[in-house]
Design an enzyme around this catalytic site. Structure first.
Site, PDB file in Angstrom:
ATOM      1  N   GLU A 154       0.870  -1.188   0.000  1.00 60.79           N
ATOM      2  CA  GLU A 154       0.000   0.000   0.000  1.00 60.79           C
ATOM      3  C   GLU A 154       0.899   1.227   0.000  1.00 60.79           C
ATOM      4  O   GLU A 154       1.066   1.904   0.986  1.00 60.79           O
ATOM      5  CB  GLU A 154      -0.962  -0.005   1.195  1.00 60.79           C
ATOM      6  CG  GLU A 154      -0.341  -0.391   2.525  1.00 60.79           C
ATOM      7  CD  GLU A 154      -1.345  -0.243   3.689  1.00 60.79           C
ATOM      8  OE1 GLU A 154      -2.306   0.532   3.553  1.00 60.79           O
ATOM      9  OE2 GLU A 154      -1.156  -0.889   4.716  1.00 60.79           O
ATOM     10  N   GLU A 213       4.183   9.040  -4.329  1.00 59.73           N
ATOM     11  CA  GLU A 213       5.041   8.695  -3.198  1.00 59.73           C
ATOM     12  C   GLU A 213       5.976   7.555  -3.584  1.00 59.73           C
ATOM     13  O   GLU A 213       6.366   6.736  -2.756  1.00 59.73           O
ATOM     14  CB  GLU A 213       4.191   8.385  -1.968  1.00 59.73           C
ATOM     15  CG  GLU A 213       3.496   9.656  -1.469  1.00 59.73           C
ATOM     16  CD  GLU A 213       2.624   9.454  -0.248  1.00 59.73           C
ATOM     17  OE1 GLU A 213       2.561   8.318   0.262  1.00 59.73           O
ATOM     18  OE2 GLU A 213       2.003  10.430   0.193  1.00 59.73           O
TER      19      GLU A 213
END
Lengths: 676, 676
Positions: free
Chosen positions: A457, A466
Site C-alpha cells: 500500500e 510517493e
C-alpha cells in the site's frame, strides 16, 4: 526502498504548527467570537444576523433587542450618519457624523455582535474603515457592487462588471488588519465579483456576500427550477453570508404568516451554509426598533433561517471524519525518508473500506489466479512490502482462511518501531510459522525465497506521487519470474480543474514563514509572491471549491514491469470549461486495480464508497486563469526523476484555447520533490 | 506651478547610467562582437551567417573558408557528434563525442564567429549547453520547435503547440549566463512560440529564429500575396535571425543562377532586419566544405542577403533622430520638481514641426478670434507660461509680425538658468519693451496685468501626465475673465494595445538595482517580480512591437475651465484583438487642439508629420495577457491626485471578454507618481 511504511496522505490534526504560526484571514469574521457557535463540527444551526439600514436607535438598544428579543446572533448596522452632500463632492470634502459612540456597547460586543455597514455610499468607505478599526469590528459591509456610484467625473460605461471607482476606492485605503470587507453581490453576478477579486490581486480579506431581494428569496410557488450552475460557481468562492431581504409586513392584526423560501434560496442556503456562510435578514429602513408584531415576525423568520443546515451529503463515518480537515492544506509526506508515528498508523487502520478491498483482492487472487492455482502451488508465498503494524498481513491471513489456501507470509518493514509492534502481534495473534517478519531494507539482505504475490500500500493521493513505481520496480525481484504478480496490479493518476478562491489564497500563504519572511496574503499580486507555495502539491480535503469537470487520466503504471527502465512520464489532458469560470488549480486523484475486479479509487466519479484513507491532492497555479464557457483548458504534466539527486518531482503548465499559458511550475523540482 | 520648463519627454542619450549599470540580454548575441557590424545607426548591410549541419571539417577550416571564401559573418555549426542511441534512452544514458576542440579556433573567434548548434536532437541540449559555456559562445541553436522528439514515454498528443518535453528540457539545464538560446520556429507558428515563451516565464535569454524552407524562401513566381498578419505578429517578438534554406545546387557547369526571394521572404526580411534580425543561409548536410561551384553560389546568395535592408519607413530627420532610442525605456521626467538642462532645451527646440504649429495657431488666433478682434483690442497681451529659452516667445513675435498685430508678451519662467538665457535673448534679438521676463513662481508675485492668451507647452507624451491640467488651472487667473483663452485649447490621452516581448522584458528588469537587488530578468515569473518596474509608465520610442489596433481616447481636458475643481478621471476603453496575440501593455499618446484648425498629435493615426519632440509612453502590465482573435480587451484607467501628498498618478486594470482580469496596477501611486 523495499519497505516503506503504510501509506500516507497524512491525516494529522489540522492544528499542527504551521497553521498556528501563520496569520490567516480564514478565521474571520467570526471564529474568534464567543457569541458565534463554531461551524466546524456538530453544527446544528445556521448562524444568523439581522441587517438594519438606519440609525434611529442606539447600539445598546439594538443589541438588547437583538439578543433578548429578535434572537439574532449579530447585527449589521450603519456606522456613520451621512450629511447629504453634492453629488460631485469627493471623499475629502464630504462631511459625516459618527452614528455610533463606542461607549454604547462593550468592546467585546462591538467585536462579536456588530458588523459595520458602509453600504449607503462608497464615499463613506475611508471613514467607515477608520471607525471599524477603532471599534475592532471583524467585518465591514460595503455598498452593493452594482449600486450606482456618484463621484466619478466620467462614469464607467460598463454595467456588467465592477466599476473601476469601486475597485480603486477599496484598495485606496488600508483595510484594518483585524477586519475584512463584505462585498454584496447579486447571485447572478459571479463574473463581476470574480473580476473584482482578481483585480484586487485575490485579496485575502475581501469576501463576497450574496444579496437576495424579497422577490428572489420568498415565493409560495416553488415553481421555478434553479439553474444549478448559479449555485455551483459560488461554491468556489468564500461566501461569508447570504443577505436575505425580509418581506414587507402588511398592516393588519394577528401574527404575520411565514413565507416559504424560494427554490433559489433553498438551494443556495444549503450550499452556502455548508461552506461556512451565515444568514442575514435585512429588514426595511426605519425598522430598527420594530413594533411588537413585526418583531415577532422577524423573530420567527430568524428561527426558520436557523434551520438551514449545511448540505453535507450524508453524515456517514467518512463525512464526520473529514469535516475538520475541509480545505486544510497539508504538506505531502516523505514516506521514504521519515518513519510514521503510531497514531498515524492507527488513523489509517481505522478505514473501514480499504483493508476490506485488499482482502477481497487477495481472495479473488487466491481463488482464481491460474498462475497460483491449487493444482500447481500448495503454499502461496506472499510478501507484504511495507507491513506497518500489520493490517495487510491480517488481510492476507483472512483471505487465506476464506479460500482455504496455505500461505507463507513475509512481512517486510523498515521502521523499527513498527517491527516491534509486528512481533508483538505475531505472539498475541498466534501467527506462528506462517508469518516471518523481515526487518530492514530488503535490498541489503536479500529475500529468503521468491514469492508469488507482493502486496503493498504505497500509493499516494495522486497514485505515483510517493514513489510506488520505483519501490515496486525495486521489489519485483522478490517475485518468481513469469509467475509472481503484484497487488495492486496497476494504478493511474487523474486530475480535474477546479475553481477555489479558498484553496488559492490558502496555498499562497502556506510557506509564509519561509525565505523572505513576508506575508503572502496581503492581497498584492506583484511584489514577492511565494512561488514555492504555489508549486507544491498539497494533500487536502477539497471542500470550498467548484470542481469543474470529471477528472481525466494522466499517468498509469503496471506491476510487475517486464523490464524496469524509467518511470518518467509526459501527459497532456484537455478539459472544457462548463461555464465562465476561473481555474485556480486542479484536484488530483488516483484509481487503482488491486486485482481483477477489485478496484480502489478516490477519483470522485468512481470513489470507493466510505473509504477515507486518502484526501485528494491540490495542484496549484501561480496565477488563476479566467476562462469563458466552452474554452478548452489543457494541463500538461511531467513526472520526472533524477538518479543522481535521488529526487522525484512533477512539473506542469496549463494552456487555454483562448491563448493563455502559465509558466512551467516546479522546474527541476525546485519547489517540491520527493526523496527516493 | 505656473512656470514649469519646456516639455518634457526626455530625449537624453540612451547611454545614461541606468542602462550601463544593469545587465541586459538585449545586447546579445552579437553586440559585443568585433566582427559584427552595429545595426544601430547608419547600417548599410544585413548581418549574415551560414549554417552547416555536419561536422566533416575542423572549425579552423570552416572559419577560414567562411571569412576568406564564402563571405559570411559567422557560422552555425554542430558542437557534438552524436553516437546513435536507442530511442528510449534518456539524456543521462546517452553518449556523444565532442565534435569541436577548443584549440581549433581562438577564444575571440569562438565568441564572435560561431553559433553552436544542438539542432539535431533535443537530448543533446544539456551537453551542448555545457560546451557552449566552455567556449563562451554567444548563442546556441536549438532543435526546431516542432521537430519530432524521441524520448517521452508518453508522447504529447498536441502537435499544434510546443511539447512539454521541449519546455522541460530547455528549463531543466541552466542557460550559460553569457549565452542565449535560439529556438527555430516556422513562420506560421507564432502561437506555439508565444506559448512556449510564456511558459518559460518570458525568459530573457530565449529567442525565436524563423526557419524558412527553400520552397518557402525562393520562388521566381512572385505570385502569392503575403498575409500581412503573419509578418506583423513577429514584429512583437525579438526575432534574432531568419534561417533560410539554400536551394539545391543542381549538377551542371557554369555558375548557378540566383533565385528570387519569395514575397514572403521579401516581406519578412524587411520587417525582421528592421528589428535587428540577422540572416542565416542554411546549406545542405555534407556541404560544410562545398565545391568551388557551390561555394560561389552560396557566396553570391550571401551577397544578395546582405542587401536586405531594414524597412525604416523613410530616412527623414525624425527617423534618423529616433533610431538610437528605439525601445530604450526612459523614466518619465518630473518637470515640476527638476530644472531641465540646456541640452534638453536644445533638443526640443530642434523639432522642425512643433513651433511651426504653435506659430500657426497664434496666427489663426490673432487673425480670426472675435474676442480679441482688431476693433476691440489694440495690443494683445500674451502670457508664455514656461518660456524656457524662448521658443514660444519667438513664435508669438513671429505670429504678431505675420498678422500685423501689436502684442505685449510676458515670458514666465521658474528655472533661473533659463531666465538668464531669456534676458540675453531679449538684448540680442531686440525684444525691447514688447517682452517682459517674469522670473519665479507666478502664484507668489501676482501678474502685472490680465492677459488675452496663455501659451504653454506643458503636455507630456500621454497628454495630462505632466500635470498640465493642474498647471493651467492655476495659471488661468492670468486671463481676462470671459475674454482670455489658452493655447492649447484642449487635449486628450489615447492608448492602444500592443504585443512586445522586448518592451515587456526590458520593463521587467528596469528597476533591477532597486530594493531587492535581485535580477528581474532571470526568466522566472514567480519569485520576486519587480512590481514597481511593471507599474511605471515609460517614455520610449516603441519599435520592436506589434501595435494591435488604433488608439482610443481616455481622458480629455479643456482650458480655461469655467470652474476649476478636480482633474480626477475614470475611463474605460475596449479594443478587439485582430488575431490571436498577447497583450503585453499599451502605447500611450496625446492629441491636442492648439487653436481652431491647428492640431498637434502623436497618436499614430494622426501624428503630426515630422514632429519628434515626444516619444509615446509604454504602459506595462504585470503579466502579459494571451487573447484569441476577436476577443475584447478592456483597459480601465483612473487619473487620480491627492492634495495632501501633492501627487498625481494613474491606476489601471485590464479585463478580457475571455475572463481574464489583471490586478489593479499602481494602487495609490505606490510605484510611480508625479509631484505637483
Amino acid at each position: 526502498c523495499s519497505s516503506p511504511p503504510t501509506s500516507t496522505s497524512s491525516l494529522l490534526p489540522p492544528s499542527s504548527s504551521y497553521l498556528d504560526s501563520r496569520p490567516s484571514f480564514s478565521h474571520f469574521p467570526f471564529c474568534s467570537s464567543l457569541l458565534f457557535r463554531s461551524i466546524v463540527l456538530g453544527m446544528s444551526e445556521a448562524i444568523c444576523g439581522i441587517e438594519y439600514q438606519s440609525v434611529d436607535a442606539t447600539t445598546e438598544e439594538i443589541l438588547r433587542a437583538l439578543i433578548d428579543g429578535v434572537g439574532a446572533d449579530y447585527v449589521v448596522t450603519p456606522l456613520l450618519a451621512w450629511q447629504d452632500a453634492p453629488a460631485n463632492a469627493t471623499c475629502s470634502t464630504l462631511t459625516y457624523a459618527p452614528a455610533r459612540a463606542d461607549g454604547e456597547a462593550s468592546a467585546q460586543d462591538w467585536h462579536s455582535c456588530v458588523v459595520g455597514s458602509a453600504a449607503r455610499d462608497l464615499r463613506l468607505y475611508p471613514a467607515a474603515a477608520a471607525t471599524s478599526a477603532h471599534l475592532s469590528l471583524t467585518a465591514l459591509l460595503m455598498p452593493d457592487l452594482h449600486q450606482a456610484h456618484g463621484f466619478a467625473t466620467t462614469a464607467d460605461p460598463s454595467n456588467t462588471s465592477f466599476s473601476l471607482e469601486y475597485l480603486s476606492t477599496i484598495l485606496g485605503s488600508p483595510i484594518p488588519s483585524s477586519s475584512c470587507l463584505w462585498i454584496p453581490v447579486q447571485v447572478s453576478q459571479w463574473r463581476a465579483w470574480s473580476d473584482l477579486h482578481c483585480a484586487t490581486g485575490w485579496h485575502a480579506a475581501i469576501f463576497p456576500v450574496l444579496r437576495l431581494s424579497a422577490a428572489q428569496a420568498w415565493g409560495n410557488d416553488a415553481q421555478g427550477a434553479v439553474d444549478e450552475k448559479i449555485v455551483r460557481r459560488w461554491r468556489g468562492e468564500q461566501v461569508k453570508a447570504i443577505l436575505v431581504e425580509a418581506p414587507r409586513v402588511k398592516k393588519g392584526k394577528g401574527s404575520v404568516p411565514l413565507p416559504t423560501p424560494s427554490p433559489l434560496l433553498a438551494a443556495l442556503s444549503k450550499a452556502m451554509v455548508a461552506i461556512g456562510a451565515q444568514c442575514v435578514l435585512t429588514v426595511p429602513p426605519k425598522a430598527t426598533m420594530p413594533g411588537a408584531r413585526a418583531a415577532e415576525f422577524y423573530s420567527a423568520l430568524l428561527a426558520e433561517m436557523r434551520t438551514w443546515r449545511p448540505d453535507t451529503g450524508g453524515a456517514d463515518a467518512k463525512e464526520s471524519f473529514e469535516a475538520p480537515y475541509h480545505d486544510v492544506l497539508q504538506s505531502p509526506l516523505q514516506p521514504l525518508a521519515d518513519h510514521l508515528e503510531s497514531a498515524t498508523y492507527q488513523v489509517f487502520e481505522q478505514d473501514p473500506v480499504k483493508y476490506r478491498l485488499y482482502r477481497e483482492a487477495l481472495v479473488e487472487a487466491l481463488d482464481v489466479d491460474k498462475r497460483i492455482a491449487r493444482d500447481k502451488v500448495d503454499t502461496v508465498v506472499v510478501y507484504v512490502v511495507g507491513a506497518g503494524r500489520g493490517p495487510l498481513v491480517r488481510a492476507t491471513l483472512a483471505a487465506a482462511a476464506v479460500t482455504k489456501r496455505n500461505v507463507r507470509v513475509y512481512a517486510v518493514e523498515k521502521n523499527p518501531n513498527a517491527v516491534h509492534t509486528l512481533r508483538h502481534a505475531a505472539v498475541r495473534d498466534g501467527w506462528g510459522d506462517v508469518v516471518t517478519i523481515l526487518a530492514g531494507d530488503m535490498r541489503a539482505t536479500g529475500p529468503p525465497e521468491r514469492g508469488h504475490i507482493i502486496v503493498s500500500e504505497l500509493l499516494g493521493s495522486f497514485g505515483c506521487n510517493e514513489a510506488s513505481p520505483e519501490c515496486l520496480d525495486g521489489a519485483q525481484d522478490l517475485l518468481l519470474p513469469d509467475v509472481g504478480f503484484s497487488i495492486p496490479a496497476s494504478y493511474s493518476s487523474w486530475a480535474a480543474p477546479l475553481c477555489s478562491s479558498k484553496l488559492y489564497t490558502e496555498a499562497r500563504s502556506f510557506y509564509i514563514d519561509d525565505a523572505l519572511g513576508v506575508a503572502g496574503n496581503t492581497g498584492e499580486s506583484g511584489g514577492r509572491s511565494p512561488r514555492r507555495a504555489l508549486e507544491t502539491m498539497y494533500v487536502v480535503s477539497i471542500w470550498n471549491a467548484d470542481v469543474l469537470t470529471d477528472a481525466a487520466e494522466l499517468f498509469s503504471f503496471d506491476h510487475p514491469t517486464p523490464q524496469p527502465t524509467n518511470n518518467d512520464r509526459f501527459a497532456s489532458v484537455t478539459f472544457e470549461a462548463p461555464y465562465d469560470t476561473t481555474v485556480t488549480g486542479f484536484g488530483g486523484y488516483f484509481e487503482c486495480v488491486l486485482y481483477g475486479s477489485v478496484h480502489m479509487s478516490i477519483n470522485p466519479a468512481s470513489h470507493s464508497p466510505g473509504m477515507f484513507s486518502w484526501f485528494p491532492v491540490y495542484i496549484p497555479l501561480h496565477t488563476p486563469l479566467g476562462v469563458a464557457a466552452g474554452e478548452r483548458v489543457t494541463l500538461r504534466m511531467t513526472r520526472r526523476s533524477a538518479a543522481h539527486t535521488r529526487k522525484l518531482w512533477y512539473e506542469w503548465t496549463v494552456s487555454t484555447s483562448g491563448g493563455q499559458t502559465t509558466a512551467l511550475h516546479n522546474v527541476g523540482g525546485r519547489s517540491h520533490a520527493v526523496g527516493l
